[in-house]
Write a protein that holds these residues in place. Structure first.
Motif, mmCIF file in Angstrom:
data_model
loop_
_atom_site.group_PDB
_atom_site.id
_atom_site.type_symbol
_atom_site.label_atom_id
_atom_site.label_comp_id
_atom_site.label_asym_id
_atom_site.label_seq_id
_atom_site.Cartn_x
_atom_site.Cartn_y
_atom_site.Cartn_z
ATOM 1 N N VAL A 9 0.736 -1.280 0.004
ATOM 2 C CA VAL A 9 -0.142 0.152 0.148
ATOM 3 C C VAL A 9 0.799 1.225 0.048
ATOM 4 C CG1 VAL A 9 -1.830 1.104 1.059
ATOM 5 C CG2 VAL A 9 -1.860 -1.184 1.098
ATOM 6 N N TRP A 10 1.023 1.764 -0.922
ATOM 7 C CA TRP A 10 1.919 2.924 -1.303
ATOM 8 C C TRP A 10 1.198 4.268 -0.802
ATOM 9 C CZ3 TRP A 10 6.869 2.200 -2.456
ATOM 10 C CH2 TRP A 10 7.166 1.270 -2.940
ATOM 11 N N ARG A 11 1.965 4.983 -0.150
ATOM 12 C CA ARG A 11 1.519 6.413 0.365
ATOM 13 C C ARG A 11 2.374 7.618 -0.177
ATOM 14 N NH1 ARG A 11 2.615 8.355 5.716
ATOM 15 N NH2 ARG A 11 0.991 9.969 6.285
ATOM 16 N N LYS A 12 1.875 8.438 -0.528
ATOM 17 C CA LYS A 12 2.681 10.005 -0.841
ATOM 18 C C LYS A 12 2.098 10.898 0.000
ATOM 19 C CE LYS A 12 0.978 11.961 -4.656
ATOM 20 N NZ LYS A 12 0.826 12.598 -5.957
ATOM 21 N N SER A 13 3.059 11.845 0.307
ATOM 22 C CA SER A 13 2.965 12.965 1.467
ATOM 23 C C SER A 13 1.790 13.687 0.947
ATOM 24 C CB SER A 13 4.235 13.716 1.274
ATOM 25 O OG SER A 13 3.932 14.951 2.213
ATOM 26 N N SER A 14 0.908 14.166 1.944
ATOM 27 C CA SER A 14 -0.059 15.055 1.513
ATOM 28 C C SER A 14 0.386 16.449 1.239
ATOM 29 C CB SER A 14 -1.183 15.228 3.098
ATOM 30 O OG SER A 14 -0.337 15.699 3.979
ATOM 31 N N GLU A 24 6.906 8.118 -3.202
ATOM 32 C CA GLU A 24 5.862 7.246 -2.077
ATOM 33 C C GLU A 24 6.679 6.229 -1.258
ATOM 34 O OE1 GLU A 24 2.196 7.004 -5.446
ATOM 35 O OE2 GLU A 24 3.683 5.551 -5.655
ATOM 36 N N THR A 25 5.937 5.943 -0.228
ATOM 37 C CA THR A 25 6.470 4.971 0.709
ATOM 38 C C THR A 25 5.419 3.749 0.931
ATOM 39 O OG1 THR A 25 5.959 6.149 2.652
ATOM 40 C CG2 THR A 25 8.189 6.606 1.787
ATOM 41 N N ALA A 26 6.067 2.704 1.398
ATOM 42 C CA ALA A 26 5.088 1.779 1.877
ATOM 43 C C ALA A 26 5.732 0.921 3.075
ATOM 44 C CB ALA A 26 4.820 0.831 0.514
ATOM 45 N N ARG A 33 10.892 -0.088 5.264
ATOM 46 C CA ARG A 33 10.012 0.745 4.395
ATOM 47 C C ARG A 33 10.615 0.543 2.897
ATOM 48 N NH1 ARG A 33 6.422 4.868 5.942
ATOM 49 N NH2 ARG A 33 6.144 4.412 8.193
ATOM 50 N N ASN A 38 6.982 8.424 -7.675
ATOM 51 C CA ASN A 38 5.911 8.279 -8.282
ATOM 52 C C ASN A 38 5.616 8.414 -9.944
ATOM 53 O OD1 ASN A 38 6.045 11.076 -8.258
ATOM 54 N ND2 ASN A 38 3.766 11.185 -7.644
#
Length: 70
Positions: A9-14, A24-26, A33, A38
């Motif tokens: 589940v990849w996440r990008k800074s708001s 992106e980090t997961a 990590r 991206n």
């Protein structure tokens, strides 16, 4: 990523808004990590241990990289 690694589940800074110049980090098992560009979702993925990641985050918070864009 290899076949052993679960679906990430990849996440990008708001703070990145809609810009395409982000990473992106997961989360990985054991607090590790994964990090990717991206703009290249199928490109290389860097992996960091939990302690490596924490050291990096602490350095960012302490301003260690603030002068890189000057």
């Amino acid at each position: 990523m290899d076949l052993i690694t679960p679906v990430l589940v990849w996440r990008k800074s708001s703070r990145s808004a809609q810009q395409d110049n982000c990473v992106e980090t997961a989360n990985l098992p054991n607090g590790s990590r994964a990090v990717r560009d991206n703009k290249d979702l199928n490109g290389p993925v860097l992996r960091f241990s939990g302690s490596e990641w924490q050291t990096f985050i602490t350095a960012v918070k302490n301003g260690a990289f603030d002068d890189l864009n000057r």
